[in-house]
Design a protein around this motif. Structure first.
Motif, PDB file in Angstrom:
ATOM      1  N   GLU A  93       0.897  -1.442   0.090  1.00  0.00           N
ATOM      2  CA  GLU A  93      -0.447   0.318   0.319  1.00  0.00           C
ATOM      3  C   GLU A  93       0.270   0.735   0.262  1.00  0.00           C
ATOM      4  O   GLU A  93       0.288   1.960  -0.459  1.00  0.00           O
ATOM      5  N   LEU A  98      -0.916   3.834  -2.098  1.00  0.00           N
ATOM      6  CA  LEU A  98      -3.067   3.866  -1.485  1.00  0.00           C
ATOM      7  C   LEU A  98      -3.261   3.726   0.150  1.00  0.00           C
ATOM      8  O   LEU A  98      -2.078   3.426   0.901  1.00  0.00           O
ATOM      9  N   THR A 102      -6.908  -0.671   1.556  1.00  0.00           N
ATOM     10  CA  THR A 102      -7.337  -0.597  -0.188  1.00  0.00           C
ATOM     11  C   THR A 102      -7.003  -2.666  -0.661  1.00  0.00           C
ATOM     12  O   THR A 102      -7.696  -2.414  -0.468  1.00  0.00           O
TER      13      THR A 102
END
Length: 106
Positions: A93, A98, A102
């Motif tokens: 991530e 992100l 996620t």
């Protein structure tokens, strides 16, 4: 907890035909194992450019994370292999910018 990781040390080197012959006289093959790996990255190759390797091998996801660089060459020769899904997601991530959670399956 190490995130389910194994440490993989990798060293590549060139040998000449004479060495191959000498090794063949002393050692015998214990068989061949063929593996099929499928590697993943985004279009911009964010993971590859940072020497991370996300793959599926034998139906299992693995993320190879660089952990040791060779001083003389600057190349990575030791990787942490992360196999637990939550740790793979938590590592990917931030690399991919992100938001946390996620990639989580929960």
């Amino acid at each position: 907890d190490d995130g389910g990781g194994l440490v993989e040390v990798e060293q590549k080197f060139f040998i000449d035909e004479g060495c191959v012959e000498r090794v063949g006289r002393v050692l015998e093959s214990k068989g061949v194992k063929v593996m099929r790996d499928e590697y993943f990255d985004v279009a911009e190759c964010v993971l590859t450019c940072q020497d991370y390797w996300l793959r599926v091998r034998d139906g299992l996801w693995e993320l190879k994370k660089p952990i040791k660089h060779t001083a003389a060459t600057g190349s990575v020769d030791t990787y942490l292999e992360i196999t637990q899904e939550a740790q793979v997601a938590a590592t990917l991530e931030p690399l991919l910018s992100l938001p946390a959670g996620t990639l989580s399956s929960a």
